[in-house]
Write an enzyme that holds these catalytic residues in place. Structure first.
Site: not given
Ligand SMILES: *Cc1c(COP(=O)(O)O)cnc(C)c1O
Length: 359
Positions: A102, A171, A195
């Site tokens: 990521w 993030d 998540k």
């Molecule tokens: C799932 C995830 C993403 C991507 O998320 P989307 O909502 O599908 O764009 C980005 N960063 C992390 C840490 C993630 O777990």
């Protein structure tokens, strides 16, 4: 009906009590004769739902004054572009830490908008640790430092918050609300909801107000935080139902005792699973002990040829979505807030049984 145990990395398990409440309110929300899905986002009902959800989220995270909480779309992946577009007008430079897939994606996207300086990477050990903070090569002129506190695919979690002089951007997609957080140390926090917040389709952003209104000139209105901050996240039609469901999750979290209580449970869940893996003689996890994720636990079997059989038998026992990310293989058990201890116990029992039979 019996609900399965769901270890999916995302979209992930939701609390059963939340789904039941949504079900009860599905056709007729509070006697209005409509589903929340069918209501105008400008209606009193939806505005009240939206405001309560924001307040509950602020309460849970103890968001200090001077921060906007935004409810957006586009997922965390859109934030990979929005962060640099909104924050690099001054020096056109951003520092990034690379701890996995990521982070790598965030770096690649940011490079379209600014100079990216990768201050540290754990690529050398196949992204199985967090580079020691004293080894980071921070640039003097960065507009911000970006990192991913929990790498969902590799199962790597920071055990510290970086101490830097520039705004900190994080993030938090897979670890927001898993434990108390000192929001005041961050300039910008973002998280895809699917998540640890609610259903897919919603992205939560917490941003320091002083950082708003300085986007690079070509930034589309929809990608400018200020647009959404000024409009209470209702500049255009927001994902109303996902917002409502996330609000139910925030209420549920408060009922569980808030983030301290859920953090204790999350720690106990992941401790139990790592302890079993480490002592099994059959399963293993490659991540440095201090950086093991409490949310996402990847593991491999002693013989990868058994993976298919493992997954098939797990599914028969209604232990779902244990397959590791397609890029790394093996297994991954995601243990977000809505995954109960009973799920971890059932998983360990199955893993034990499988290892005895096939080890
Ligand atoms: C799932 C995830 C993403 C991507 O998320 P989307 O909502 O599908 O764009 C980005 N960063 C992390 C840490 C993630 O777990």
């Amino acid at each position: 009906m019996t609900r399965a145990f769901n270890f999916c990395a995302g979209p992930a398990a939701l609390p059963e009590a939340v789904l039941q409440k949504a079900q009860a309110e599905m056709l007729d929300y509070e006697g209005r004769g409509l589903s929340v899905m069918e209501m105008s986002h400008r209606s009193d009902e939806v505005v009240a739902i939206a405001e309560k959800a924001e307040q509950d989220l602020r309460d849970l995270l103890c968001v200090p004054d001077g921060y906007k909480v935004l409810f957006l779309q586009g997922g965390a992946s859109t934030q990979f572009a929005m962060a640099p577009m909104n924050l690099t007008s001054n020096n056109h430079t951003a520092d990034y830490v690379n701890t996995g897939q990521w982070s790598t994606k965030a770096i690649k996207e940011a490079a379209h908008y600014c100079n990216v300086n990768v201050v540290a990477t754990s690529q050398g050990d196949n992204f199985s640790s967090v580079p020691a903070f004293d080894s980071w090569r921070l640039s003097k002129e960065a507009d911000y430092l970006h990192y991913c506190p929990n790498e969902t695919i590799g199962g790597v979690e920071f055990d510290f918050i970086p101490e830097v002089d520039v705004p900190l951007v994080a993030d938090f997609s897979s670890s927001i609300l898993s434990q108390p957080l000192d929001v005041g140390r961050f300039g910008l926090i973002y998280a895809g909801a699917q998540k640890n917040i609610g259903p897919a389709g919603l992205t939560v952003v917490i941003v320091r107000e002083a950082l708003l209104g300085n986007a690079i000139p070509a930034t589309p209105s929809m990608l400018d935080y200020k647009t959404h901050a000024d409009a209470g996240s209702m500049y255009n039609t927001p994902p109303t139902y996902a917002w409502y469901l996330s609000g139910l999750v925030f209420q549920w979290l408060k009922e569980q005792g808030g983030l301290e209580a859920i953090a204790r449970l999350n720690q106990a869940k992941s401790d139990k699973l790592y302890h079993y893996i480490d002592n099994s003689g059959f399963y293993s996890n490659p991540v440095a002990v201090n950086n093991r994720s409490r949310m996402n636990v990847p593991f491999t079997l002693a013989d990868a040829a058994l993976d298919k059989e493992f997954l098939q038998q797990a599914e028969e026992r209604r232990l779902l979505n244990l397959k590791g990310h397609r890029s790394v293989g093996g297994m991954r058990a995601s243990l977000y807030n809505a995954v109960p201890m009973a799920a971890v116990d059932a998983l360990i029992e199955f893993m034990q049984d499988f290892a005895q039979r096939r080890g």
